[in-house]
Design a protein around this motif. Structure first.
Motif, PDB file in Angstrom:
ATOM      1  N   TYR A 211      39.940  46.790  50.628  1.00 58.73           N
ATOM      2  CA  TYR A 211      40.360  45.698  49.752  1.00 58.73           C
ATOM      3  C   TYR A 211      41.784  45.275  50.114  1.00 58.73           C
ATOM      4  CZ  TYR A 211      36.646  48.256  47.411  1.00 58.73           C
ATOM      5  OH  TYR A 211      35.480  48.934  47.158  1.00 58.73           O
ATOM      6  N   PRO A 212      41.961  44.563  51.207  1.00 61.32           N
ATOM      7  CA  PRO A 212      43.317  44.209  51.654  1.00 61.32           C
ATOM      8  C   PRO A 212      44.089  43.322  50.685  1.00 61.32           C
ATOM      9  CG  PRO A 212      41.630  43.103  52.985  1.00 61.32           C
ATOM     10  CD  PRO A 212      40.921  44.123  52.156  1.00 61.32           C
ATOM     11  N   PHE A 213      43.403  42.703  49.697  1.00 57.23           N
ATOM     12  CA  PHE A 213      44.116  41.856  48.731  1.00 57.23           C
ATOM     13  C   PHE A 213      45.066  42.668  47.857  1.00 57.23           C
ATOM     14  CE2 PHE A 213      40.681  43.426  46.037  1.00 57.23           C
ATOM     15  CZ  PHE A 213      41.266  43.518  44.789  1.00 57.23           C
ATOM     16  N   VAL A 214      44.880  43.986  47.813  1.00 57.97           N
ATOM     17  CA  VAL A 214      45.632  44.824  46.879  1.00 57.97           C
ATOM     18  C   VAL A 214      47.122  44.832  47.208  1.00 57.97           C
ATOM     19  CG1 VAL A 214      45.973  47.196  46.085  1.00 57.97           C
ATOM     20  CG2 VAL A 214      43.656  46.251  46.273  1.00 57.97           C
ATOM     21  N   ARG A 215      47.471  44.944  48.480  1.00 54.38           N
ATOM     22  CA  ARG A 215      48.900  45.042  48.822  1.00 54.38           C
ATOM     23  C   ARG A 215      49.666  43.765  48.479  1.00 54.38           C
ATOM     24  NH1 ARG A 215      50.288  48.264  53.862  1.00 54.38           N
ATOM     25  NH2 ARG A 215      50.851  49.858  52.316  1.00 54.38           N
ATOM     26  N   PRO A 216      49.207  42.556  48.875  1.00 50.51           N
ATOM     27  CA  PRO A 216      49.962  41.363  48.465  1.00 50.51           C
ATOM     28  C   PRO A 216      50.005  41.184  46.955  1.00 50.51           C
ATOM     29  CG  PRO A 216      47.916  40.748  49.597  1.00 50.51           C
ATOM     30  CD  PRO A 216      48.121  42.209  49.811  1.00 50.51           C
ATOM     31  N   ALA A 217      48.939  41.589  46.250  1.00 48.24           N
ATOM     32  CA  ALA A 217      48.967  41.502  44.787  1.00 48.24           C
ATOM     33  C   ALA A 217      50.033  42.429  44.216  1.00 48.24           C
ATOM     34  CB  ALA A 217      47.591  41.844  44.218  1.00 48.24           C
ATOM     35  N   ALA A 218      50.132  43.640  44.757  1.00 46.29           N
ATOM     36  CA  ALA A 218      51.142  44.590  44.287  1.00 46.29           C
ATOM     37  C   ALA A 218      52.549  44.079  44.559  1.00 46.29           C
ATOM     38  CB  ALA A 218      50.928  45.949  44.962  1.00 46.29           C
ATOM     39  N   MET A 219      52.755  43.514  45.741  1.00 45.63           N
ATOM     40  CA  MET A 219      54.073  42.983  46.075  1.00 45.63           C
ATOM     41  C   MET A 219      54.425  41.793  45.200  1.00 45.63           C
ATOM     42  SD  MET A 219      54.043  43.313  50.230  1.00 45.63           S
ATOM     43  CE  MET A 219      55.733  42.727  50.366  1.00 45.63           C
ATOM     44  N   ALA A 220      53.456  40.908  44.965  1.00 44.78           N
ATOM     45  CA  ALA A 220      53.705  39.744  44.111  1.00 44.78           C
ATOM     46  C   ALA A 220      54.010  40.179  42.689  1.00 44.78           C
ATOM     47  CB  ALA A 220      52.504  38.800  44.142  1.00 44.78           C
ATOM     48  N   ASN A 221      53.371  41.241  42.237  1.00 39.98           N
ATOM     49  CA  ASN A 221      53.643  41.764  40.908  1.00 39.98           C
ATOM     50  C   ASN A 221      55.079  42.261  40.800  1.00 39.98           C
ATOM     51  OD1 ASN A 221      52.555  42.807  38.214  1.00 39.98           O
ATOM     52  ND2 ASN A 221      53.348  44.695  39.124  1.00 39.98           N
ATOM     53  N   ARG A 222      55.565  42.960  41.837  1.00 39.48           N
ATOM     54  CA  ARG A 222      56.949  43.431  41.810  1.00 39.48           C
ATOM     55  C   ARG A 222      57.926  42.255  41.832  1.00 39.48           C
ATOM     56  NH1 ARG A 222      59.710  48.310  42.174  1.00 39.48           N
ATOM     57  NH2 ARG A 222      57.813  48.956  41.118  1.00 39.48           N
TER      58      ARG A 222
ATOM     59  N   ARG B 288      35.786  38.074  45.017  1.00 41.27           N
ATOM     60  CA  ARG B 288      36.923  38.863  44.565  1.00 41.27           C
ATOM     61  C   ARG B 288      36.555  39.674  43.331  1.00 41.27           C
ATOM     62  NH1 ARG B 288      41.694  38.152  46.310  1.00 41.27           N
ATOM     63  NH2 ARG B 288      40.491  38.521  48.215  1.00 41.27           N
ATOM     64  N   LYS B 289      35.721  39.105  42.460  1.00 38.56           N
ATOM     65  CA  LYS B 289      35.261  39.837  41.285  1.00 38.56           C
ATOM     66  C   LYS B 289      34.495  41.086  41.710  1.00 38.56           C
ATOM     67  CE  LYS B 289      34.223  37.466  37.742  1.00 38.56           C
ATOM     68  NZ  LYS B 289      33.636  36.625  36.664  1.00 38.56           N
ATOM     69  N   ARG B 290      33.659  40.958  42.739  1.00 40.73           N
ATOM     70  CA  ARG B 290      32.921  42.120  43.229  1.00 40.73           C
ATOM     71  C   ARG B 290      33.883  43.150  43.826  1.00 40.73           C
ATOM     72  NH1 ARG B 290      29.419  37.956  44.981  1.00 40.73           N
ATOM     73  NH2 ARG B 290      30.304  38.029  47.093  1.00 40.73           N
ATOM     74  N   GLU B 291      34.870  42.664  44.579  1.00 38.51           N
ATOM     75  CA  GLU B 291      35.863  43.581  45.155  1.00 38.51           C
ATOM     76  C   GLU B 291      36.622  44.322  44.064  1.00 38.51           C
ATOM     77  OE1 GLU B 291      37.186  41.614  49.421  1.00 38.51           O
ATOM     78  OE2 GLU B 291      38.237  40.998  47.601  1.00 38.51           O
ATOM     79  N   MET B 292      36.998  43.611  43.015  1.00 39.52           N
ATOM     80  CA  MET B 292      37.748  44.253  41.939  1.00 39.52           C
ATOM     81  C   MET B 292      36.898  45.281  41.203  1.00 39.52           C
ATOM     82  SD  MET B 292      40.078  41.199  40.373  1.00 39.52           S
ATOM     83  CE  MET B 292      41.008  42.349  39.363  1.00 39.52           C
TER      84      MET B 292
ATOM     85  N   ASP C 126      34.460  47.064  42.577  1.00 43.00           N
ATOM     86  CA  ASP C 126      34.368  48.226  43.461  1.00 43.00           C
ATOM     87  C   ASP C 126      35.700  48.966  43.528  1.00 43.00           C
ATOM     88  OD1 ASP C 126      31.748  47.543  43.951  1.00 43.00           O
ATOM     89  OD2 ASP C 126      32.157  46.574  45.881  1.00 43.00           O
ATOM     90  N   PHE C 127      36.794  48.210  43.568  1.00 43.11           N
ATOM     91  CA  PHE C 127      38.128  48.806  43.598  1.00 43.11           C
ATOM     92  C   PHE C 127      38.353  49.629  42.325  1.00 43.11           C
ATOM     93  CE2 PHE C 127      42.796  48.166  42.703  1.00 43.11           C
ATOM     94  CZ  PHE C 127      43.261  48.981  43.726  1.00 43.11           C
ATOM     95  N   GLY C 128      37.936  49.082  41.186  1.00 43.91           N
ATOM     96  CA  GLY C 128      38.066  49.811  39.932  1.00 43.91           C
ATOM     97  C   GLY C 128      37.271  51.103  39.929  1.00 43.91           C
TER      98      GLY C 128
END
Length: 293
Positions: free
Chosen positions: A55-66, A217-221, A223-225
């Protein structure tokens, strides 16, 4: 400081606090790895690397959150807030709340709160290294016990709870562990925090959501969860409406609740990293700041 990784921090294996769970990955330490930090163990790195591969979307989401956190601190400091309470603060990576606040005002005070011993130990180490413990401190506490947490803040002597504060609940409510009977205690805990906030305070929240995101993305989230369900800290994605309930009746700062990249981008620093999203909802984090009159 914004966008800069803190360097020369030892791996936590060299300062492992007593009682740390090394059998399961921990969300604070995994999040630290996503942001490029060093306050994580092998169990966390294996988990995080597997998550990022799938799930490569996780890192940019984490950075954007910070970076959202940085913008909120900058926005509120410019409007007179001098006290910051960062609940579920994690570990000091990619610029901490007090560092951003100190860039704007010389008299900021900050209390970090986390229930994870490694996050607390590393935060304490950073504050001592910077020699700022007269104005900033870290407390081990749990947001599921808001009155006890508030009492510990008062006892710290760093925050005057009769004066306005910024209470920051950044990417923590979707990893809040259930209560003793398995109940979701997040809403009642935040409601109590709203009651405890002094007049003139602000409440800032970000929360993961699969609401209004593309189906893939909903499916990825989902599975990520499920990956986190096997960790010590499972996640819970809420809808926009349920996230906005955390603010209660408090009036929202413009533009209201929104995707994190859309909240006051003008407050980004000149050296903030560029986070590329196909669309704002690709950030998967719904956020807002409310004011208590």
């Amino acid at each position: 400081m914004e966008g800069a990784h803190l360097v020369s921090q030892p791996r936590p294996e060299t300062l492992t606090p007593e009682g740390v769970d090394l059998e399961h990955p921990n969300v604070a330490r995994v999040y630290d790895f996503y942001l490029g930090g060093s306050a994580n163990y092998a169990i966390d790195r294996v988990f995080a690397e597997k998550a990022l591969e799938r799930y490569p979307f996780v890192r940019p989401a984490a950075m954007a959150n910070r970076l959202f956190l940085h913008r909120v601190v900058r926005y509120l400091a410019k409007r007179g807030i001098r006290q910051f309470i960062d609940v579920g603060s994690g570990v000091p990576t990619m610029g901490s709340t007090h560092q951003v606040a100190d860039e704007i005002v010389p008299d900021a005070h900050c209390v970090y709160i986390d229930n994870e011993a490694v996050a607390v130990a590393h935060s304490q180490m950073l504050l001592e290294r910077e020699d700022v413990t007269d104005r900033h401190t870290v407390i081990q506490a749990d947001l599921r016990e808001p009155d006890l947490l508030w009492s510990k803040i008062a006892d710290s002597g760093v925050i005057d709870l009769d004066q306005p504060v910024a209470l920051l609940l950044i990417a923590v409510l979707h990893v809040t562990q259930p209560g003793p009977d398995g109940e979701d205690v997040g809403p009642q805990s935040v409601a109590r925090f709203r009651d405890l906030l002094p007049s003139g305070s602000y409440l800032g929240i970000t929360h993961g959501t699969d609401d209004d995101v593309p189906e893939y993305r909903k499916r990825e989230m989902s599975d990520f969860g499920k990956m986190y369900d096997k960790s010590a800290t499972p996640v819970l994605w809420r809808s926009h409406a349920d996230i906005e309930k955390f603010f209660g009746e408090l009036p929202m700062v413009e533009p209201g609740a929104t995707w994190i990249p859309l909240w006051h981008p003008e407050e980004s620093s000149e050296n903030a990293p560029e986070i590329e999203f196909d669309a704002p909802n690709d950030s998967v984090l719904w956020a807002g700041v409310a004011h208590k009159p």
